[in-house]
Design an enzyme around this catalytic site. Structure first.
Site, PDB file in Angstrom:
ATOM      1  N   HIS A  36       0.861  -1.215  -0.440  1.00  0.00           N
ATOM      2  CA  HIS A  36       0.141  -0.031  -0.087  1.00  0.00           C
ATOM      3  C   HIS A  36       1.116   1.130  -0.098  1.00  0.00           C
ATOM      4  CE1 HIS A  36      -3.414   2.240   1.455  1.00  0.00           C
ATOM      5  NE2 HIS A  36      -2.663   3.199   2.084  1.00  0.00           N
ATOM      6  N   GLU A  37       2.635   1.903   0.707  1.00  0.00           N
ATOM      7  CA  GLU A  37       2.626   2.311   1.011  1.00  0.00           C
ATOM      8  C   GLU A  37       4.008   2.858  -0.603  1.00  0.00           C
ATOM      9  OE1 GLU A  37       2.202   4.505   3.269  1.00  0.00           O
ATOM     10  OE2 GLU A  37       1.171   3.269   4.740  1.00  0.00           O
TER      11      GLU A  37
ATOM     12  N   HIS B  94       1.503   4.539  -2.814  1.00  0.00           N
ATOM     13  CA  HIS B  94       1.846   6.248  -3.096  1.00  0.00           C
ATOM     14  C   HIS B  94       2.878   6.288  -2.643  1.00  0.00           C
ATOM     15  CE1 HIS B  94      -1.577   6.497  -0.876  1.00  0.00           C
ATOM     16  NE2 HIS B  94      -1.065   6.059   0.908  1.00  0.00           N
TER      17      HIS B  94
END
Length: 310
Positions: free
Chosen positions: A227-228, A231
């Protein structure tokens, strides 16, 4: 980001000039994020059951449509100026990963070499689209370029984060640095367009117990790092913008009014077409619910990589 008793997952942190300026291009954010110990906006997730990876309202902040438009315009301008760039051609790269295990002086926060290897394997699986027939293969792979273990109580708890990242970060703009810490969130990330202004802190911070086999219940399959990393590649949350056509600047992720919690099959929080993308790595679902990036997200990753990290 995420936490435990309050389990925040990652709202990407922009770190662009002022602690509360969510866009490097200026403009006011629609809500304020909590700040971390260094004054940087933090990706927050409230208590289990409310939203496993992120808050609602003032618990998280989003970019305005104007800010998104400005970032997209800037990216398009950079891509246009890039020699050899052809629209629609997807980039691919092997990304070096540096893992920094930030331990307490007593050794708390340690992870095994096997867990780190499993985390790299998880990144490769997720970005290759191997968990679902609907998932896109982004073309990006990852390899472990180095691991270090540092004992420092302040750094272990993600205090003095600007200092410890500046002192330990390795590699260039194409290198993914992962700092494993023990904080009240699951993760925090910087965006690719911030690298030029602040390269020394570029990367992602991840709750160490979210690695495969960790103790973070419902969040211990290694998906926080995926998920990170999303980003870090330039993706927003799928609920960015709420029920709007602009949404997360990706056409094939249906609009959703807010982040998901758990794995709410059939959730449809917007009148716009499509069910909420609860299986997307950029929502706030449980790790076990995640299984895809979309082709549109793959294209955005490619464009952002070419513009800011290639």
């Amino acid at each position: 980001m995420r936490s435990f008793v309050t389990r925040p997952r990652a709202l990407a942190v922009l770190l662009a000039g002022t602690a509360l300026a969510f866009s490097p291009l200026g403009g006011q954010a629609t809500a304020q994020l909590p700040v971390d110990q260094t004054g940087n906006p933090a990706c927050f997730t409230p208590e289990e059951g409310a939203a496993a990876r992120g808050g609602f309202g003032a618990d998280h902040r989003e970019l305005s449509a104007a800010e998104q438009k400005a970032i997209d315009a800037k990216t398009a301008q950079i891509l246009k100026a890039k020699r050899g760039f052809t629209a629609g051609t997807l980039a691919a790269a092997s990304v070096p990963v540096y893992v920094h295990v930030m331990l307490s002086t007593s050794g708390a926060g340690d992870v095994t070499d096997s867990q780190i290897s499993q985390q790299i394997a998880e990144l490769n699986q997720d970005f290759a689209g191997q968990e679902s027939s609907q998932a896109a293969n982004t073309g990006f792979t990852f390899y472990l370029a180095g691991t270090d273990r540092i004992k420092n109580n302040q750094w272990h708890n993600d205090r003095q984060s600007t200092q410890y990242r500046s002192q330990t970060r390795k590699g260039g703009k194409n290198a993914l640095n992962i700092w494993l810490v023990d904080f009240s969130y699951l993760g925090i990330a910087t965006f690719p367009w911030d690298y030029a202004s602040n390269p020394k802190i570029d990367g992602i911070r991840v709750q160490y117990s979210s690695l495969p086999g960790g103790s973070a219940t419902n969040y211990n399959l290694g998906k926080t790092a995926s998920h990170e990393a999303g980003h870090w590649f330039g993706l927003y949350h799928t609920f960015q913008g709420g029920c709007t056509s602009t949404n997360d600047s990706v056409a094939d992720t249906p609009a959703q009014s807010s982040s998901s919690s758990g794995c709410p099959t059939g959730r449809d929080s917007c009148s716009l077409s499509g069910l909420d993308p609860i299986h997307n790595y950029m929502d706030y679902s449980y790790d076990s619910c995640y299984n895809q990036f979309t082709p549109g997200q793959s294209t955005r990753i490619s464009n952002m990589w070419t513009a800011y990290r290639a």
